[in-house]
Design a protein around this motif. Structure first.
Motif, PDB file in Angstrom:
ATOM      1  N   LEU A 151       5.416  10.763  -5.169  1.00 47.91           N
ATOM      2  CA  LEU A 151       6.296  11.120  -4.091  1.00 47.91           C
ATOM      3  C   LEU A 151       7.356  12.003  -4.441  1.00 47.91           C
ATOM      4  O   LEU A 151       7.592  13.043  -3.740  1.00 47.91           O
ATOM      5  N   ALA A 152       8.543  11.668  -5.354  1.00 47.52           N
ATOM      6  CA  ALA A 152       9.782  12.497  -5.766  1.00 47.52           C
ATOM      7  C   ALA A 152       9.404  13.951  -6.216  1.00 47.52           C
ATOM      8  O   ALA A 152      10.210  15.211  -5.694  1.00 47.52           O
ATOM      9  N   LEU A 153       8.297  14.191  -7.311  1.00 48.41           N
ATOM     10  CA  LEU A 153       7.753  15.593  -7.451  1.00 48.41           C
ATOM     11  C   LEU A 153       7.379  16.259  -6.605  1.00 48.41           C
ATOM     12  O   LEU A 153       7.263  17.450  -6.108  1.00 48.41           O
ATOM     13  N   THR A 205       1.029  -1.399   0.166  1.00 44.21           N
ATOM     14  CA  THR A 205       0.120  -0.150  -0.112  1.00 44.21           C
ATOM     15  C   THR A 205       0.828   1.253   0.046  1.00 44.21           C
ATOM     16  O   THR A 205       0.792   2.254  -0.556  1.00 44.21           O
ATOM     17  N   MET A 206       2.174   0.871   0.981  1.00 49.99           N
ATOM     18  CA  MET A 206       2.377   2.388   0.464  1.00 49.99           C
ATOM     19  C   MET A 206       3.960   2.040  -0.247  1.00 49.99           C
ATOM     20  O   MET A 206       3.355   4.258  -0.981  1.00 49.99           O
ATOM     21  N   LEU A 207       3.537   1.904  -1.787  1.00 51.34           N
ATOM     22  CA  LEU A 207       4.494   1.678  -2.632  1.00 51.34           C
ATOM     23  C   LEU A 207       3.591   2.309  -3.564  1.00 51.34           C
ATOM     24  O   LEU A 207       3.556   3.032  -4.244  1.00 51.34           O
ATOM     25  N   ALA A 208       2.434   1.860  -3.401  1.00 50.36           N
ATOM     26  CA  ALA A 208       1.416   2.034  -4.809  1.00 50.36           C
ATOM     27  C   ALA A 208       1.343   3.594  -4.321  1.00 50.36           C
ATOM     28  O   ALA A 208       1.066   4.311  -5.131  1.00 50.36           O
ATOM     29  N   TRP A 209       0.595   4.001  -2.921  1.00 50.81           N
ATOM     30  CA  TRP A 209       0.803   5.531  -2.491  1.00 50.81           C
ATOM     31  C   TRP A 209       1.493   6.759  -3.204  1.00 50.81           C
ATOM     32  O   TRP A 209       1.164   7.447  -3.783  1.00 50.81           O
ATOM     33  N   SER A 210       2.286   5.815  -2.784  1.00 49.26           N
ATOM     34  CA  SER A 210       3.630   7.220  -3.540  1.00 49.26           C
ATOM     35  C   SER A 210       4.226   6.765  -5.212  1.00 49.26           C
ATOM     36  O   SER A 210       4.100   7.876  -5.130  1.00 49.26           O
ATOM     37  N   LEU A 211       3.957   5.879  -5.747  1.00 51.76           N
ATOM     38  CA  LEU A 211       3.563   5.944  -6.851  1.00 51.76           C
ATOM     39  C   LEU A 211       2.462   6.803  -7.366  1.00 51.76           C
ATOM     40  O   LEU A 211       2.219   7.344  -8.250  1.00 51.76           O
ATOM     41  N   TRP A 237      12.297   9.750 -10.731  1.00 50.40           N
ATOM     42  CA  TRP A 237      12.846   8.742  -9.426  1.00 50.40           C
ATOM     43  C   TRP A 237      11.773   8.441  -8.849  1.00 50.40           C
ATOM     44  O   TRP A 237      12.403   7.533  -7.410  1.00 50.40           O
ATOM     45  N   THR A 238      10.786   8.703  -9.039  1.00 50.86           N
ATOM     46  CA  THR A 238       9.601   8.464  -7.851  1.00 50.86           C
ATOM     47  C   THR A 238       9.783   6.954  -8.063  1.00 50.86           C
ATOM     48  O   THR A 238       9.813   6.201  -6.477  1.00 50.86           O
ATOM     49  N   PRO A 239      10.031   5.945  -8.686  1.00 50.19           N
ATOM     50  CA  PRO A 239       9.920   4.532  -8.176  1.00 50.19           C
ATOM     51  C   PRO A 239      11.017   3.744  -7.594  1.00 50.19           C
ATOM     52  O   PRO A 239      10.574   2.965  -6.972  1.00 50.19           O
ATOM     53  N   TRP A 240      12.091   4.591  -7.912  1.00 55.14           N
ATOM     54  CA  TRP A 240      12.827   3.908  -6.637  1.00 55.14           C
ATOM     55  C   TRP A 240      12.777   4.708  -5.496  1.00 55.14           C
ATOM     56  O   TRP A 240      12.862   3.626  -4.967  1.00 55.14           O
TER      57      TRP A 240
END
Length: 400
Positions: free
Chosen positions: A105-107, A95-101, A165-168
């Motif tokens: 999140l990087a942007l 869920t945290m991974l999906a939310w960040s994508l 950079w968001t996926p990483w």
């Protein structure tokens, strides 16, 4: 001469016992596959699908999530612990991974906004303008639209630099969340000196609530086309273009992780500490082992594998579902026990765990091929778990 023969026979006997214990799970897996192959062939004739290459690939893919998490559980169980929170920790990491994508999140960290957020605000301002009647309100809405349009241009320009950079960053957050869950479990168990069963039963609910809070009680759905990179989509994909030597990349990574963990357990000081703590914690402490610090490290390692399993789960589902891990802890623990691990600690193997997970997936796939309903499959899994624990109890007196 007699003593030399005695020593030689003892070495041969111990080596033979080691080989038998190593091969036992593989023999069980072979027996399960053979049984369902014969049953499927008997039932469906030439249309039998269980033993096909495609179905075996599906079995391996379905096993990956449980198998990776079970590798971490292997270390925990060897040390005499248990982790009931692993299922919700996997769902939380996904869920945290999906939310960040989804949040790019990087942007968002770089400029304070993301494109989705700016577009939503712009839509609200445009709707306000359509409903506005007074001149002052119209002027205010137009001014807000102009500023948001300028902001969107700024964010769009910044996304070229920061969005890749968001996926990483999301990968780091997902796996890091799993490690954090393990750290919390390890700290509570080590410093409060509480029973792992009770601690992880409590943290299981905490991680479930945490995931629901992040997801706002819904499913987090990043845009697959624009926000989920192809390598993440292909991690557990069975599409022909995503396969590497006939298997998804995630399966190969699972085998690599298995080899690394086996080496850590058998060829490092930390591995010896894990077995020593599981064998007798009091004796390990008297021998100078820092039990508290090593227990924390053990649960963090378990959390690391839970985080990787969360990555696998997201790759398979393409969403972050806070409740997707409920019940998964039973399959993870059962994989270790079916593979020859002992709930009393000091005995388990990564190869056994891997085959245990494959056995459960093969049984599920075989039952589906034979038309066995899901309720019966669930009951069958429960029976297998009981038999595995009973066999563990039966074997235990012989090793004491």
């Amino acid at each position: 001469m007699a003593s030399q023969l005695s020593v030689s026979s003892s070495v041969v006997g111990s080596s033979w016992n080691w080989i038998v214990s190593l091969l036992r799970p593989f023999l069980a897996l072979f027996a399960v596959i053979l049984l369902f192959t014969i049953a499927d062939r008997w039932t469906h004739g030439p249309k039998a699908m269980f033993a096909t290459e495609q179905n075996m690939r599906n079995v391996a893919t379905q096993t990956a999530i449980v198998a990776v998490a079970a590798l971490g559980m292997t270390v925990v169980i060897i040390a005499g612990g248990i982790d009931l929170s692993v299922g919700t920790a996997i769902a939380l990491a996904a869920t945290m991974l999906a939310w960040s994508l989804k949040e790019d999140l990087a942007l968002r960290l770089a400029v304070g906004e993301n494109l989705a957020g700016v577009n939503q605000k712009l839509k609200v301002a445009e709707d306000d303008l359509k409903r506005a009647k007074e001149a002052a309100v119209v002027a205010e809405a137009k001014s807000r639209i102009e500023s948001l349009t300028a902001l969107r241009e700024t964010v769009t320009a910044a996304s070229v630099r920061w969005s890749p950079w968001t996926p990483w960053l999301s990968l780091f957050i997902g796996i890091g969340t799993g490690c954090l869950c393990g750290l919390i479990n390890g700290l509570l168990i080590s410093y409060l000196k509480m029973v792992p069963f009770i601690v992880t039963l409590g943290t299981m609910q905490i991680y479930l609530g945490w995931a629901k809070w992040v997801a706002d009680n819904t499913t987090v759905r990043p845009d697959i086309a624009s926000q989920v990179p192809l390598w993440l989509q292909n991690l557990l994909s069975n599409r022909p273009t995503a396969l590497v030597y006939g298997l998804p990349v995630g399966i190969w990574w699972t085998l690599v992780l298995t080899a690394i963990l086996a080496a850590v357990l058998h060829f490092t000081v930390f591995g010896r500490y894990v077995f020593a703590i599981g064998s007798n914690e009091a004796t390990a402490r008297l021998c100078g082992i820092d039990v508290r610090r090593n227990k924390i490290a053990i649960y963090v390692l378990g959390g690391l594998f839970a985080g990787i399993a969360g990555l696998y789960q997201f790759s398979r589902l393409s969403v972050g579902n806070p409740t997707s891990g409920l019940g998964l802890e039973l399959k993870v623990i059962a994989s270790v026990i079916i593979g020859g691990g002992s709930l009393k600690g000091a005995r388990a193997s990564v190869l056994g765990t891997l085959t245990g997970a494959l056995i459960m997936s093969a049984i599920t796939s075989g039952c589906t091929a034979l038309g066995v309903t899901n309720p019966i499959q669930d009951m069958l899994l429960g029976i297998i778990i009981i038999i595995a624990v009973a066999l563990d109890q039966w074997r235990q007196p012989k090793t004491n």
